[in-house]
Write an enzyme that holds these catalytic residues in place. Structure first.
Site, PDB file in Angstrom:
ATOM      1  N   HIS A  33      13.814  65.552  56.742  1.00 17.13           N
ATOM      2  CA  HIS A  33      13.840  66.567  55.687  1.00 17.13           C
ATOM      3  C   HIS A  33      13.525  67.977  56.142  1.00 17.13           C
ATOM      4  O   HIS A  33      12.999  68.789  55.380  1.00 17.13           O
ATOM      5  CB  HIS A  33      12.872  66.166  54.567  1.00 17.13           C
ATOM      6  CG  HIS A  33      13.389  65.039  53.731  1.00 17.13           C
ATOM      7  ND1 HIS A  33      12.851  64.685  52.526  1.00 17.13           N
ATOM      8  CD2 HIS A  33      14.427  64.195  53.937  1.00 17.13           C
ATOM      9  CE1 HIS A  33      13.522  63.658  52.019  1.00 17.13           C
ATOM     10  NE2 HIS A  33      14.480  63.341  52.866  1.00 17.13           N
ATOM     11  N   TRP A  35       9.324  61.827  45.005  1.00 17.15           N
ATOM     12  CA  TRP A  35      10.419  62.656  45.532  1.00 17.15           C
ATOM     13  C   TRP A  35      11.452  62.776  44.419  1.00 17.15           C
ATOM     14  O   TRP A  35      11.880  61.753  43.861  1.00 17.15           O
ATOM     15  CB  TRP A  35      11.079  62.030  46.766  1.00 17.15           C
ATOM     16  CG  TRP A  35      12.340  62.787  47.115  1.00 17.15           C
ATOM     17  CD1 TRP A  35      12.406  64.034  47.654  1.00 17.15           C
ATOM     18  CD2 TRP A  35      13.698  62.371  46.866  1.00 17.15           C
ATOM     19  NE1 TRP A  35      13.728  64.423  47.768  1.00 17.15           N
ATOM     20  CE2 TRP A  35      14.539  63.425  47.296  1.00 17.15           C
ATOM     21  CE3 TRP A  35      14.277  61.222  46.338  1.00 17.15           C
ATOM     22  CZ2 TRP A  35      15.920  63.359  47.210  1.00 17.15           C
ATOM     23  CZ3 TRP A  35      15.653  61.153  46.244  1.00 17.15           C
ATOM     24  CH2 TRP A  35      16.472  62.213  46.679  1.00 17.15           C
ATOM     25  N   LYS A  65      12.220  68.422  50.675  1.00 17.46           N
ATOM     26  CA  LYS A  65      13.489  68.184  51.370  1.00 17.46           C
ATOM     27  C   LYS A  65      14.211  69.510  51.530  1.00 17.46           C
ATOM     28  O   LYS A  65      13.977  70.447  50.758  1.00 17.46           O
ATOM     29  CB  LYS A  65      14.310  67.211  50.529  1.00 17.46           C
ATOM     30  CG  LYS A  65      15.641  66.816  51.108  1.00 17.46           C
ATOM     31  CD  LYS A  65      16.175  65.564  50.448  1.00 17.46           C
ATOM     32  CE  LYS A  65      17.557  65.249  50.974  1.00 17.46           C
ATOM     33  NZ  LYS A  65      17.977  63.903  50.698  1.00 17.46           N
ATOM     34  N   ASP A 112      11.738  55.220  56.273  1.00 11.28           N
ATOM     35  CA  ASP A 112      12.731  55.594  55.253  1.00 11.28           C
ATOM     36  C   ASP A 112      14.091  55.785  55.911  1.00 11.28           C
ATOM     37  O   ASP A 112      14.422  56.886  56.371  1.00 11.28           O
ATOM     38  CB  ASP A 112      12.293  56.875  54.523  1.00 11.28           C
ATOM     39  CG  ASP A 112      13.256  57.230  53.387  1.00 11.28           C
ATOM     40  OD1 ASP A 112      14.133  56.402  53.065  1.00 11.28           O
ATOM     41  OD2 ASP A 112      13.123  58.335  52.828  1.00 11.28           O
ATOM     42  N   ASP A 163      19.520  59.342  57.591  1.00  9.90           N
ATOM     43  CA  ASP A 163      18.749  58.109  57.449  1.00  9.90           C
ATOM     44  C   ASP A 163      19.238  56.980  58.353  1.00  9.90           C
ATOM     45  O   ASP A 163      19.373  55.841  57.926  1.00  9.90           O
ATOM     46  CB  ASP A 163      18.705  57.666  55.972  1.00  9.90           C
ATOM     47  CG  ASP A 163      17.879  58.628  55.127  1.00  9.90           C
ATOM     48  OD1 ASP A 163      16.659  58.690  55.343  1.00  9.90           O
ATOM     49  OD2 ASP A 163      18.462  59.328  54.278  1.00  9.90           O
ATOM     50  N   HIS A 172       7.533  59.406  56.180  1.00 11.52           N
ATOM     51  CA  HIS A 172       8.779  58.657  56.011  1.00 11.52           C
ATOM     52  C   HIS A 172       9.493  58.788  57.348  1.00 11.52           C
ATOM     53  O   HIS A 172      10.153  59.794  57.605  1.00 11.52           O
ATOM     54  CB  HIS A 172       9.641  59.258  54.894  1.00 11.52           C
ATOM     55  CG  HIS A 172       9.295  58.742  53.539  1.00 11.52           C
ATOM     56  ND1 HIS A 172      10.051  59.007  52.431  1.00 11.52           N
ATOM     57  CD2 HIS A 172       8.294  57.940  53.125  1.00 11.52           C
ATOM     58  CE1 HIS A 172       9.516  58.400  51.372  1.00 11.52           C
ATOM     59  NE2 HIS A 172       8.440  57.755  51.775  1.00 11.52           N
ATOM     60  N   GLU A 174       6.928  64.760  48.238  1.00  6.01           N
ATOM     61  CA  GLU A 174       7.872  64.838  49.371  1.00  6.01           C
ATOM     62  C   GLU A 174       8.903  65.945  49.165  1.00  6.01           C
ATOM     63  O   GLU A 174       9.645  65.948  48.182  1.00  6.01           O
ATOM     64  CB  GLU A 174       8.586  63.476  49.507  1.00  6.01           C
ATOM     65  CG  GLU A 174       9.593  63.415  50.642  1.00  6.01           C
ATOM     66  CD  GLU A 174      10.321  62.070  50.700  1.00  6.01           C
ATOM     67  OE1 GLU A 174      10.164  61.250  49.777  1.00  6.01           O
ATOM     68  OE2 GLU A 174      11.067  61.855  51.673  1.00  6.01           O
ATOM     69  N   ASP A 191      20.294  64.722  56.989  1.00  2.70           N
ATOM     70  CA  ASP A 191      19.337  63.673  56.611  1.00  2.70           C
ATOM     71  C   ASP A 191      20.084  62.351  56.457  1.00  2.70           C
ATOM     72  O   ASP A 191      20.194  61.807  55.370  1.00  2.70           O
ATOM     73  CB  ASP A 191      18.664  64.096  55.291  1.00  2.70           C
ATOM     74  CG  ASP A 191      17.636  63.097  54.817  1.00  2.70           C
ATOM     75  OD1 ASP A 191      17.049  62.399  55.667  1.00  2.70           O
ATOM     76  OD2 ASP A 191      17.417  63.011  53.591  1.00  2.70           O
ATOM     77  N   ASP A 231       8.908  63.518  55.623  1.00  2.00           N
ATOM     78  CA  ASP A 231      10.085  62.705  55.959  1.00  2.00           C
ATOM     79  C   ASP A 231      10.731  63.378  57.157  1.00  2.00           C
ATOM     80  O   ASP A 231      11.087  64.571  57.092  1.00  2.00           O
ATOM     81  CB  ASP A 231      11.041  62.655  54.757  1.00  2.00           C
ATOM     82  CG  ASP A 231      12.235  61.747  55.008  1.00  2.00           C
ATOM     83  OD1 ASP A 231      12.872  61.898  56.068  1.00  2.00           O
ATOM     84  OD2 ASP A 231      12.550  60.908  54.143  1.00  2.00           O
TER      85      ASP A 231
HETATM   86  C1  LIG Z   1      14.918  56.294  48.745  1.00  6.09           C
HETATM   87  C2  LIG Z   1      13.849  57.287  49.149  1.00  6.09           C
HETATM   88  O1  LIG Z   1      12.866  57.447  48.251  1.00  6.09           O
HETATM   89  C3  LIG Z   1      14.453  58.576  49.461  1.00  6.09           C
HETATM   90  O2  LIG Z   1      15.093  58.347  50.690  1.00  6.09           O
HETATM   91  C4  LIG Z   1      13.525  59.766  49.610  1.00  6.09           C
HETATM   92  O3  LIG Z   1      12.276  59.418  50.108  1.00  6.09           O
HETATM   93  C5  LIG Z   1      14.243  60.657  50.503  1.00  6.09           C
HETATM   94  O4  LIG Z   1      13.874  60.744  51.640  1.00  6.09           O
HETATM   95  C6  LIG Z   1      15.436  61.372  50.020  1.00  6.09           C
HETATM   96  O5  LIG Z   1      16.106  62.005  51.029  1.00  6.09           O
HETATM   97 MN   LIG Z   2      11.969  60.057  52.310  1.00  7.85          MN
END
Ligand SMILES: C[C@H](O)[C@H](O)[C@@H](O)C(=O)CO
Ligand SMILES: [Mn+2]
Length: 419
Positions: free
Chosen positions: A262, A187, A228, A326, A296, A286, A226, A294, A259
């Protein structure tokens, strides 16, 4: 009545209840035992890692919160991961980012990384029965900027190509050492804060960089890519968009990483599974929880996650998917965050496996659409939690909310004492 006795009793009743709708609970329990998550190492320390002089987190991602007790070094991180894993039923993998190498205080720049910097991780993984997965790291570096693998400055682009090539060599060494492919995710945050008039140019550069990176064939690692929608400070354009990586993955037979944070907020990630699996070999997940962006947040047993796992089961694709997590929440106890998120993902998988699919498909084939909807609704209230409790009991981990007090004890004894 002892808790164990209660769990056993509820389990026996649940087995009968599920048998009535054609579900074999014992078989589901066996499948659950083979369901391995890839725990992301970066929840333990707020995505900082162990490079000498590690600076602040860049690349359009953010941890928010300053809850005390983050892991400050490799020993603390390993201790925390093991503690978290002791409350998660089953055996699991560990997903490392390149910045988590065992650099022994040496300044190892990203274009210099070698398998030896991860030797102690390979030994540790073997000792604790945790297979490793891997990620190249484009963010939090003086050369990160807005563009890495898509940078028109050839010296910067070369630096990141070299980094990613070396990461693949590390992943290959990990896969060989553990006798099981190491899944390596690429990514990169590359994008633009404001309008760009050169969309094609950056994508051509990214494609060319990936072609160079993937030129070496390996046997013990698998690549995934990956996409986004956007990063913070990179809102107008993302070089590695979903369309870009689907095109690249399909034409180069690479795994796609989905993810769950994303995509556009109303887009169904679950609906992507069947389409992608017709064209790419495997998927990496993820699993995250986006709140408005996003963000997280810690994974929970919410509808999007449940639907994603249901789709995987309905596609008969359990062994074509790798299950990474993730998220990085720095506002709560970090070990607790691992445990809650991992157990939530497992509960989603369990509920997906317990779905009375044969009966539902029969109804659909017969055109009995009221019946299909009714059973989908009733299935939500079937006693999956009794099966979950038994799964925890069998795996010798706390049943139900029992882990809360244990995480609190670890905080009182260990993490709260970190400066
Ligand atoms: C830290 C990760 O690799 C990162 O979160 C990536 O995978 C991602 O999702 C970025 O938004
Ligand atoms: Mn990710």
């Amino acid at each position: 009545m002892m808790k164990e006795e209660l769990v056993n009793k509820a389990y026996e009743i649940a087995k009968e209840r599920y048998a009535a709708v054609g579900v074999d609970v014992e078989k589901v329990m066996e499948t659950m035992q083979d369901f391995h998550l890839s725990l992301h190492c970066w929840q333990a320390d707020d995505v900082i890692g162990f490079e000498t002089g590690a600076g602040s987190l860049t690349g359009g991602i953010q941890t928010t919160g300053n809850y005390p007790g983050r892991a400050r070094n490799i020993d603390e991180l390993r201790q925390d991961i093991l503690k978290a894993a002791s409350y998660i039923p089953g055996t699991h993998r560990l997903n490392l980012h390149e910045i988590y190498g065992d650099f022994q205080g040496e300044p190892v720049d990203r274009d210099q990384v070698e398998p030896r910097h991860f030797q102690s991780w390979m030994d540790w993984g073997k000792e604790h029965n945790m297979k490793l997965d891997f990620n190249s790291t484009s963010f939090s570096h003086p050369k990160s900027g807005s563009l890495t693998l898509a940078n028109p400055d050839e010296s910067i682009r070369r630096f990141w190509i070299e980094h990613t090539k070396r990461c693949r060599a590390v992943a290959e060494a990990m896969g060989e050492a553990q006798g099981d492919p190491c899944i390596m995710n690429v990514w990169v945050h590359d994008g633009s804060k404001d309008i760009t008039v050169n969309r094609m140019k950056y994508r051509e550069l990214l494609k060319d960089s990936l072609d160079q990176i993937f030129a070496t064939e390996y046997k013990n690692m698998k690549d995934c890519i990956e996409s986004k929608v956007f990063g913070i400070g990179l809102e107008s354009y993302t070089v590695g968009s979903n369309d870009f990586y689907i095109g690249y993955g399909v034409s180069h037979n690479k795994m796609i990483t989905l993810d769950t944070g994303h995509f556009h907020p109303t887009e169904s990630v679950a609906d992507k599974v069947s389409s992608l699996l017709l064209y790419v070999p495997e998927l990496m997940l993820h699993v995250s929880r986006p709140i408005r962006w996003d963000s997280d947040h810690v994974t929970i047993m919410d509808d999007p996650t449940l639907e994603l796992f249901q789709e995987i089961v309905r596609c008969g694709a359990l062994d074509r998917v790798h299950y990474g997590l993730d998220y990085f929440d720095a506002s709560i106890n970090r070990i607790g965050a691992y445990v809650v998120g991992s157990r939530a993902a497992q509960k989603c998988m369990l509920r997906a496996l317990l779905e009375p699919l044969a009966q539902l498909r029969q109804y659909e084939a017969n055109g009995q659409l009221f019946e299909r909807l009714a059973l989908l609704e009733e299935a939500k209230a079937l006693p999956w939690n009794a099966v979950w409790d038994m799964f925890c009991l069998k795996n010798n981990v706390p049943v139900g909310e029992e882990f809360i007090a244990e995480v609190e004890k670890y905080e009182a004894d260990v993490t709260s004492k970190r400066g």
